[in-house]
Scaffold this motif. Structure first.
Motif, mmCIF file in Angstrom:
data_model
loop_
_atom_site.group_PDB
_atom_site.id
_atom_site.type_symbol
_atom_site.label_atom_id
_atom_site.label_comp_id
_atom_site.label_asym_id
_atom_site.label_seq_id
_atom_site.Cartn_x
_atom_site.Cartn_y
_atom_site.Cartn_z
ATOM 1 N N GLY A 108 -31.151 -1.735 -2.339
ATOM 2 C CA GLY A 108 -29.798 -1.738 -1.282
ATOM 3 C C GLY A 108 -28.591 -2.601 -2.115
ATOM 4 O O GLY A 108 -27.529 -2.625 -1.338
ATOM 5 N N ALA A 109 -29.160 -3.206 -3.052
ATOM 6 C CA ALA A 109 -27.883 -3.873 -3.743
ATOM 7 C C ALA A 109 -26.901 -3.085 -4.383
ATOM 8 O O ALA A 109 -25.687 -3.471 -4.355
ATOM 9 C CB ALA A 109 -28.611 -4.787 -5.039
ATOM 10 N N ARG A 110 -27.188 -1.933 -4.842
ATOM 11 C CA ARG A 110 -26.097 -1.082 -5.554
ATOM 12 C C ARG A 110 -25.061 -0.670 -4.322
ATOM 13 O O ARG A 110 -23.859 -0.724 -4.506
ATOM 14 C CB ARG A 110 -26.753 0.161 -6.093
ATOM 15 C CG ARG A 110 -25.768 1.141 -6.718
ATOM 16 C CD ARG A 110 -26.464 2.153 -7.444
ATOM 17 N NE ARG A 110 -27.526 1.671 -8.245
ATOM 18 C CZ ARG A 110 -27.662 1.588 -9.827
ATOM 19 N NH1 ARG A 110 -26.396 1.921 -10.235
ATOM 20 N NH2 ARG A 110 -28.581 1.260 -10.117
ATOM 21 N N ARG A 111 -25.505 -0.243 -3.166
ATOM 22 C CA ARG A 111 -24.782 0.026 -1.982
ATOM 23 C C ARG A 111 -23.781 -1.154 -1.516
ATOM 24 O O ARG A 111 -22.708 -1.049 -1.377
ATOM 25 C CB ARG A 111 -25.604 0.479 -0.854
ATOM 26 C CG ARG A 111 -24.919 0.942 0.378
ATOM 27 C CD ARG A 111 -25.845 1.368 1.524
ATOM 28 N NE ARG A 111 -24.918 1.507 2.763
ATOM 29 C CZ ARG A 111 -24.545 0.630 3.681
ATOM 30 N NH1 ARG A 111 -25.082 -0.603 3.608
ATOM 31 N NH2 ARG A 111 -23.776 0.890 4.721
ATOM 32 N N GLU A 112 -24.351 -2.305 -1.520
ATOM 33 C CA GLU A 112 -23.742 -3.545 -1.153
ATOM 34 C C GLU A 112 -22.547 -4.063 -2.005
ATOM 35 O O GLU A 112 -21.567 -4.287 -1.684
ATOM 36 C CB GLU A 112 -24.728 -4.774 -0.967
ATOM 37 C CG GLU A 112 -25.641 -4.523 0.340
ATOM 38 C CD GLU A 112 -26.439 -5.615 0.409
ATOM 39 O OE1 GLU A 112 -26.318 -6.718 -0.596
ATOM 40 O OE2 GLU A 112 -27.494 -5.674 1.323
ATOM 41 N N VAL A 113 -22.883 -3.878 -3.300
ATOM 42 C CA VAL A 113 -21.950 -4.039 -4.463
ATOM 43 C C VAL A 113 -20.823 -3.126 -4.512
ATOM 44 O O VAL A 113 -19.725 -3.431 -4.613
ATOM 45 C CB VAL A 113 -22.635 -4.066 -5.908
ATOM 46 C CG1 VAL A 113 -21.463 -4.168 -6.957
ATOM 47 C CG2 VAL A 113 -23.549 -5.358 -6.029
ATOM 48 N N THR A 114 -21.156 -1.850 -4.056
ATOM 49 C CA THR A 114 -20.208 -0.720 -4.043
ATOM 50 C C THR A 114 -19.187 -1.026 -2.794
ATOM 51 O O THR A 114 -17.972 -1.021 -2.949
ATOM 52 C CB THR A 114 -20.676 0.475 -3.793
ATOM 53 O OG1 THR A 114 -21.640 0.651 -4.899
ATOM 54 C CG2 THR A 114 -19.739 1.570 -3.891
ATOM 55 N N ILE A 115 -19.767 -1.685 -1.592
ATOM 56 C CA ILE A 115 -19.056 -1.762 -0.539
ATOM 57 C C ILE A 115 -17.927 -3.018 -0.741
ATOM 58 O O ILE A 115 -16.934 -3.071 -0.541
ATOM 59 C CB ILE A 115 -19.884 -1.946 0.761
ATOM 60 C CG1 ILE A 115 -20.487 -0.671 1.033
ATOM 61 C CG2 ILE A 115 -19.059 -2.876 1.931
ATOM 62 C CD1 ILE A 115 -21.467 -0.886 2.253
ATOM 63 N N PHE A 116 -18.586 -4.098 -1.479
ATOM 64 C CA PHE A 116 -17.833 -5.252 -1.741
ATOM 65 C C PHE A 116 -16.835 -5.063 -2.751
ATOM 66 O O PHE A 116 -15.684 -5.465 -2.582
ATOM 67 C CB PHE A 116 -18.844 -6.291 -2.309
ATOM 68 C CG PHE A 116 -17.979 -7.455 -3.038
ATOM 69 C CD1 PHE A 116 -17.444 -8.536 -1.930
ATOM 70 C CD2 PHE A 116 -17.763 -7.693 -4.174
ATOM 71 C CE1 PHE A 116 -16.985 -9.629 -2.299
ATOM 72 C CE2 PHE A 116 -17.024 -8.818 -4.795
ATOM 73 C CZ PHE A 116 -16.415 -9.831 -3.475
ATOM 74 N N ALA A 117 -16.908 -4.111 -3.640
ATOM 75 C CA ALA A 117 -15.921 -3.745 -4.862
ATOM 76 C C ALA A 117 -14.667 -3.029 -4.127
ATOM 77 O O ALA A 117 -13.613 -3.122 -4.517
ATOM 78 C CB ALA A 117 -16.529 -2.919 -5.963
#
Length: 95
Positions: free
Chosen positions: A24-33
Motif C-alpha cells: 500500500g505504500a506505493r499508492r500512498e506516496v502517489t497520492i501524496f506526490a
C-alpha cells in the motif's frame, strides 16, 4: 522500505538483496506526490486584480516629515539636585 536480504529460492535460484515497498505504500506516496504537486501548482499561480496585470498598490496617505502644528513645544525638564548639601568626594593623589 524494508530491506530483503540475499536468499536462495526453492528452485535453487539465488536472489540478491533488495528493498521492497511495503504493501500500500506505493499508492500512498502517489497520492501524496499528487497532492504536493497540486499545492505547488496552485500556490505559485499569478493573481491579477485588474486589467493592468499587476497587483494594486496602496497609495500613501501621509506626508513626511510629520509636524504637529497644534501641539505645544515640548518642555525640557531641568535637572534638580536631590540633596540640599554638597557632596564631597575623596581626593585622589593621582592627579
Amino acid at each position: 522500505m524494508p530491506w530483503v536480504r540475499d536468499y536462495v529460492r526453492s528452485d535453487g535460484t539465488p536472489v540478491r538483496g533488495h528493498s521492497r515497498w511495503a504493501p500500500g505504500a506505493r499508492r500512498e506516496v502517489t497520492i501524496f506526490a499528487g497532492f504536493a504537486l497540486a499545492v505547488v501548482a496552485l500556490g505559485n499561480g499569478s493573481t491579477t486584480a485588474g486589467s493592468g496585470g499587476e497587483a494594486p498598490r496602496p497609495q500613501p496617505t501621509v506626508q513626511y516629515p510629520i509636524r504637529f502644528d497644534d501641539a505645544p513645544p515640548p518642555r525640557i525638564q531641568q535637572p534638580r539636585p536631590t540633596v540640599s548639601y554638597p557632596v564631597r568626594f575623596p581626593q585622589t593623589g593621582n592627579r
